[in-house]
Design a protein around this motif. Structure first.
Motif, PDB file in Angstrom:
ATOM      1  N   THR A  13       0.849  -1.186   0.000  1.00  0.00           N
ATOM      2  CA  THR A  13       0.000   0.000   0.000  1.00  0.00           C
ATOM      3  C   THR A  13       0.885   1.236   0.000  1.00  0.00           C
ATOM      4  O   THR A  13       1.842   1.308   0.770  1.00  0.00           O
ATOM      5  CB  THR A  13      -0.907   0.018   1.247  1.00  0.00           C
ATOM      6  OG1 THR A  13      -1.726  -1.163   1.234  1.00  0.00           O
ATOM      7  CG2 THR A  13      -1.791   1.247   1.269  1.00  0.00           C
ATOM      8  N   VAL A  14       0.581   2.186  -0.869  1.00  0.00           N
ATOM      9  CA  VAL A  14       1.347   3.429  -0.943  1.00  0.00           C
ATOM     10  C   VAL A  14       0.596   4.507  -0.174  1.00  0.00           C
ATOM     11  O   VAL A  14      -0.577   4.788  -0.461  1.00  0.00           O
ATOM     12  CB  VAL A  14       1.559   3.859  -2.406  1.00  0.00           C
ATOM     13  CG1 VAL A  14       2.313   5.182  -2.458  1.00  0.00           C
ATOM     14  CG2 VAL A  14       2.306   2.782  -3.175  1.00  0.00           C
ATOM     15  N   SER A  38      -5.348  -0.251   3.536  1.00  0.00           N
ATOM     16  CA  SER A  38      -4.716  -1.425   2.940  1.00  0.00           C
ATOM     17  C   SER A  38      -5.732  -2.467   2.480  1.00  0.00           C
ATOM     18  O   SER A  38      -5.368  -3.413   1.780  1.00  0.00           O
ATOM     19  CB  SER A  38      -3.751  -2.073   3.940  1.00  0.00           C
ATOM     20  OG  SER A  38      -4.465  -2.718   4.997  1.00  0.00           O
ATOM     21  N   ASP A  96      -7.244   8.895   1.920  1.00  0.00           N
ATOM     22  CA  ASP A  96      -5.856   9.081   2.346  1.00  0.00           C
ATOM     23  C   ASP A  96      -5.489  10.559   2.440  1.00  0.00           C
ATOM     24  O   ASP A  96      -4.346  10.896   2.757  1.00  0.00           O
ATOM     25  CB  ASP A  96      -4.889   8.372   1.395  1.00  0.00           C
ATOM     26  CG  ASP A  96      -4.959   8.896  -0.019  1.00  0.00           C
ATOM     27  OD1 ASP A  96      -5.863   9.691  -0.322  1.00  0.00           O
ATOM     28  OD2 ASP A  96      -4.092   8.504  -0.840  1.00  0.00           O
ATOM     29  N   THR A 173       8.971   6.239   0.723  1.00  0.00           N
ATOM     30  CA  THR A 173       8.624   5.168  -0.213  1.00  0.00           C
ATOM     31  C   THR A 173       7.998   5.718  -1.482  1.00  0.00           C
ATOM     32  O   THR A 173       8.354   5.308  -2.591  1.00  0.00           O
ATOM     33  CB  THR A 173       7.649   4.191   0.463  1.00  0.00           C
ATOM     34  OG1 THR A 173       8.246   3.676   1.656  1.00  0.00           O
ATOM     35  CG2 THR A 173       7.331   3.027  -0.468  1.00  0.00           C
ATOM     36  N   ALA A 174       7.066   6.657  -1.346  1.00  0.00           N
ATOM     37  CA  ALA A 174       6.409   7.232  -2.526  1.00  0.00           C
ATOM     38  C   ALA A 174       7.408   7.975  -3.398  1.00  0.00           C
ATOM     39  O   ALA A 174       7.345   7.912  -4.635  1.00  0.00           O
ATOM     40  CB  ALA A 174       5.284   8.164  -2.083  1.00  0.00           C
ATOM     41  N   LEU A 177       9.575   5.423  -5.326  1.00  0.00           N
ATOM     42  CA  LEU A 177       8.815   4.835  -6.429  1.00  0.00           C
ATOM     43  C   LEU A 177       8.659   5.821  -7.577  1.00  0.00           C
ATOM     44  O   LEU A 177       8.681   5.427  -8.753  1.00  0.00           O
ATOM     45  CB  LEU A 177       7.445   4.385  -5.927  1.00  0.00           C
ATOM     46  CG  LEU A 177       7.431   3.148  -5.016  1.00  0.00           C
ATOM     47  CD1 LEU A 177       6.048   2.957  -4.420  1.00  0.00           C
ATOM     48  CD2 LEU A 177       7.855   1.904  -5.790  1.00  0.00           C
TER      49      LEU A 177
END
Length: 301
Positions: A13-14, A38, A96, A173-174, A177
């Motif tokens: 999950t981002v 998630s 989100d 993380t985002a 990516l």
């Protein structure tokens, strides 16, 4: 504290860092929000099912955390009436990003008949919610796309590890990516992780205000040229040996017997003037040079 992130190609999950670091929410509320985001679309969760999955928290603790999410617009409830049956039901939306009060709700993806289900259940068709169905073996065009995804995953993991070697270039993380497509060509050109890390971290300014922007610039500007494949040089042919004494012969010599064995060694300089003793020494020195054992003396005492 050292952060280690694994490269994931499926079942992840981002989430933006601003969500997980929203200090207006308690850690309990952030954890519940991450768990809800998630889940697959259509899953049914409420305070009771969440409390059952977290016995230590209790319904009161879960309800308090959900109220925090509702207050900030992450968790929205809407009551609707079915026009055909007249029944009233509650629809739940999880976002989100915080939603302002009165914001329009997303339009449902389809107009088919809704399926009834128990709270805490996953959508129909997912028999094992803990595991996603395996990805089919790639073939043809699909195989190329799978290879690209694999390179992108490796590139994202490499960028996420940059912060371990250089804290100025720490990425979320985002962000990793998002930059992965720019880093994938570096891996395709055969560069090792150490080489990429050295090129990206060399000569950093004293202060890095935006690691993502700086890395995006360097990944484009410093991309090395493709490496050409160099054929290995052919090994040198071994030296021929004398048919008598088995000593190596000089390259290009046509005869199969060395000059010493043939008795026609031509000498010049001090060795030629010094007599047979010097001739023997000079021949021995020549053999040693050809065998690689010592350096030929330039003069005799």
């Amino acid at each position: 504290m050292r952060i280690h992130l694994s490269a994931r190609k499926r079942a992840f999950t981002v989430l933006g860092n601003e969500v997980l670091r929203d200090r207006r929410l308690s850690f309990t509320a952030r954890g519940i929000l991450a768990f809800l985001l998630s889940l697959p679309d259509g899953a049914r969760e409420d305070v009771r099912t969440l409390a059952d999955k977290n016995p230590g928290l209790g319904r009161r603790g879960v309800a308090k955390a959900v109220e925090e999410l509702i207050e900030l617009g992450y968790y929205v409830r809407r009551t609707v009436r079915d026009e055909e049956t007249g029944q009233v039901q509650t629809e739940t939306y999880v976002f989100d990003t915080p939603q302002p009060a009165g914001a329009p709700f997303p339009v449902p993806a389809g107009t088919g008949e809704a399926e009834a289900g128990k709270a805490g259940a996953f959508p129909k068709g997912n028999k094992n919610p803990e595991e996603e169905p395996p990805t089919p073996a790639p073939a043809g065009r699909a195989g190329e796309e799978a290879s690209m995804v694999d390179d992108t995953g490796r590139a994202a993991a490499l960028l996420a590890r940059l912060g371990t070697a250089e804290p100025k270039l720490t990425l979320g993380t985002a962000e990793a990516l998002a930059l992965a497509p720019l880093a994938a060509p570096w891996l395709e050109r055969g560069l090792s992780e150490l080489e990429i890390r050295n090129l990206l971290t060399a000569g950093l300014p004293p202060t890095v205000h935006s690691p993502r922007a700086l890395l995006a610039d360097r990944l484009i500007r410093k991309l090395p040229a493709p490496r050409t494949r160099r054929d290995a040089a052919a090994p040198a042919a071994p030296l021929a040996e004398c048919g008598e004494c088995r000593d190596p012969l000089p390259r290009g010599q046509q005869s199969s017997i060395c000059a010493a064995c043939a008795g026609v060694a031509a000498l010049s300089g001090p060795a030629a003037v010094g007599g047979m003793g010097h001739v023997t020494d000079h021949v021995a020195a020549l053999r040693a040079v050809l065998r690689g054992r010592r350096v030929l003396p330039t003069a005799h005492a």
